[in-house]
Design a protein around this motif. Sequence first.
Motif, PDB file in Angstrom:
ATOM      1  N   SER A  90       0.518  -1.544   0.209  1.00  0.00           N
ATOM      2  CA  SER A  90       0.313   0.206   0.091  1.00  0.00           C
ATOM      3  C   SER A  90       0.507   1.426   0.060  1.00  0.00           C
ATOM      4  CB  SER A  90      -1.213  -0.195   0.908  1.00  0.00           C
ATOM      5  OG  SER A  90       0.194  -0.317   2.709  1.00  0.00           O
ATOM      6  N   SER A  91       1.958   1.380  -0.286  1.00  0.00           N
ATOM      7  CA  SER A  91       2.777   2.032  -0.227  1.00  0.00           C
ATOM      8  C   SER A  91       2.324   2.803  -1.687  1.00  0.00           C
ATOM      9  CB  SER A  91       4.393   2.150  -0.840  1.00  0.00           C
ATOM     10  OG  SER A  91       4.729   0.380  -1.783  1.00  0.00           O
ATOM     11  N   PHE A  92       2.390   4.360  -1.636  1.00  0.00           N
ATOM     12  CA  PHE A  92       1.708   5.089  -2.173  1.00  0.00           C
ATOM     13  C   PHE A  92       2.986   5.429  -3.487  1.00  0.00           C
ATOM     14  CE2 PHE A  92      -0.581   6.599   1.424  1.00  0.00           C
ATOM     15  CZ  PHE A  92      -1.081   6.450   1.268  1.00  0.00           C
ATOM     16  N   PRO A  93       2.269   4.923  -4.662  1.00  0.00           N
ATOM     17  CA  PRO A  93       3.201   4.992  -5.912  1.00  0.00           C
ATOM     18  C   PRO A  93       3.290   6.154  -6.333  1.00  0.00           C
ATOM     19  CG  PRO A  93       0.631   3.869  -6.595  1.00  0.00           C
ATOM     20  CD  PRO A  93       0.721   4.531  -4.876  1.00  0.00           C
ATOM     21  N   TRP A  94       2.634   7.674  -6.708  1.00  0.00           N
ATOM     22  CA  TRP A  94       2.781   8.412  -6.889  1.00  0.00           C
ATOM     23  C   TRP A  94       3.975   9.742  -6.223  1.00  0.00           C
ATOM     24  CZ3 TRP A  94      -1.813   6.521  -5.552  1.00  0.00           C
ATOM     25  CH2 TRP A  94      -2.410   7.081  -3.350  1.00  0.00           C
ATOM     26  N   HIS A 131      10.824   5.223  -6.492  1.00  0.00           N
ATOM     27  CA  HIS A 131       9.146   4.801  -6.737  1.00  0.00           C
ATOM     28  C   HIS A 131       8.722   3.618  -6.617  1.00  0.00           C
ATOM     29  CE1 HIS A 131       8.938   9.950  -7.150  1.00  0.00           C
ATOM     30  NE2 HIS A 131       8.307   9.792  -6.825  1.00  0.00           N
ATOM     31  N   ASN A 133       6.613   2.158  -7.255  1.00  0.00           N
ATOM     32  CA  ASN A 133       5.055   1.761  -8.726  1.00  0.00           C
ATOM     33  C   ASN A 133       6.229   0.818  -9.713  1.00  0.00           C
ATOM     34  OD1 ASN A 133       6.271   3.871  -9.346  1.00  0.00           O
ATOM     35  ND2 ASN A 133       5.561   3.848 -11.913  1.00  0.00           N
TER      36      ASN A 133
END
Lengths: 261, 251
Positions: A90-94, A131, A133
């Motif tokens: 759930s790490s934010f890809p942005w 990042h 993603n």
Amino acid sequence: MNGNNSILKLDSIGKYYLAEAGLKINVLEDISFEIPVSNEGTITSILAPFGSGKSTLLKIISGVIEKDGGQIFYGDSQNKNVPLIPEKPSSFPWMSAKQNIEFGLSLSKKKKYSVDDLISLTGLSGYSDHHPNNKSYGFRFRISLARAMALNPSFILIDDSFKQMNNETKEEIHQLISYLSFSEKINFIIATTNLVEAIQLSDVIFLMSAKPGKIVHRIETGKKHSPELKNIKSEKFATLKSKIEELFHSVYSIKTINYSV
Amino acid sequence: MLIKKTKPVYYLVLTYFLLWIIFSEFILPVNKILPKPSIVLESFPALWNYYNLPSNFLATISTIYISLFLAYLLVKVLSPHLKEKDNSITVFINSLEWFSQYLPGIIIGLLLIFWFPSSNYIEFVFAFATAFISIMIKFQNESDSADEEYIISAKSLGLNENEITKKIIWKNVEPKLMEHIFNLHLYLWSLILIFEFIKGSSGLGAIFRQALEYQDLSAIFSVFLITGITVFLGTLLLKYFRKKFVFWRKI
């Protein structure tokens, strides 16, 4: 009843949903357990089969969803929001790894670590500008873990996040969690369907039945005094595994547990 | 070394241009279908002086790109309110959207031209409303299917509903909104050109109308080229924004 001597105390937690035709389906029933305050970090596993309501229970503990009955005591902590690392990373890809952690720190009311501390502790040194993603599950999990630690909570909830990882990564993450629990005295509550994982990681295992989800046994592994539990070929490991398997078989609804290594 | 391959479609477009130059300049006689490239080039000064190209060109591109940008920004600012499907703003805008399912947008444009024939701003209002409603509906639809793990994490970190919408759901759906803007960009160009054509007061659409009245094929062809190149550059700009600001899109 209060939770002054506990970091977490659940008292008769219940959760139900209404099915078609207004039928009330119990997901969780009378869940009660306690994790006492300790000078050492502890790892507690909730071992249960698929569909038993483990995720629902963790979401209730973290404050993501409401319970339908019972009480929760968070010890002396005023903060009822407990970081939960869900099943999917759930790490934010942005955000970069560093920005994810800074985001956690910006929400923290009692900071203990700096960004650099968290990067170093979770093994993200050299990757802080990367990042998440399209990166591996392990990398994304480390970021989520660092972000959760940024809040300096009494404990961190992990919802079966390891099952998406390959064996090598899983082993590294298990070592990381054990290390953080030992050296930083961080408490973890892990929901898992994997018996071997539960034995290797946990100080305490709660066995949970399904339909409705109920805590049926509490087992102390004695891991701190028996490091050989990490070795699946050791006698101690085999003995504890057999004991848990027997307990599982005595409860009809939990025979779908994953016994594989 | 990484060698970037040119797409075959660009070779094909180049071939069309070469064929146009060769056929209309050297083989075909003067005709009403394909003007000679030299005549098209010669028509540019006329476009500049007689058709008022600079101000008309600026009118069109400012209407399209400013309305697109402002609509995107406003949806972002209002996102916590727009996500709720039962509040009065959303219900009102959704009711307008209901009409747009059965009425082509340009019919609304026609009515606006009829009601406000001399307004200089009505074109912008029309473009902005079209862009805003379109982006808003896309946001509403996509926010329902935002990835649950991010929302769970954010809630457990203590974010409230408004913060979750602004900081998590918006970011989560932004790649899909960006894809939508590519389609909306072209749709808005078509709609605004037609609007300007009908209104006939300003913009590239007004030049088309004037050139058509004068039977000026080279001017029509020139504006056609200018429009095509501008839309192409606009698409490149949007691709740049996507690469720069929405780099986490799922592939």
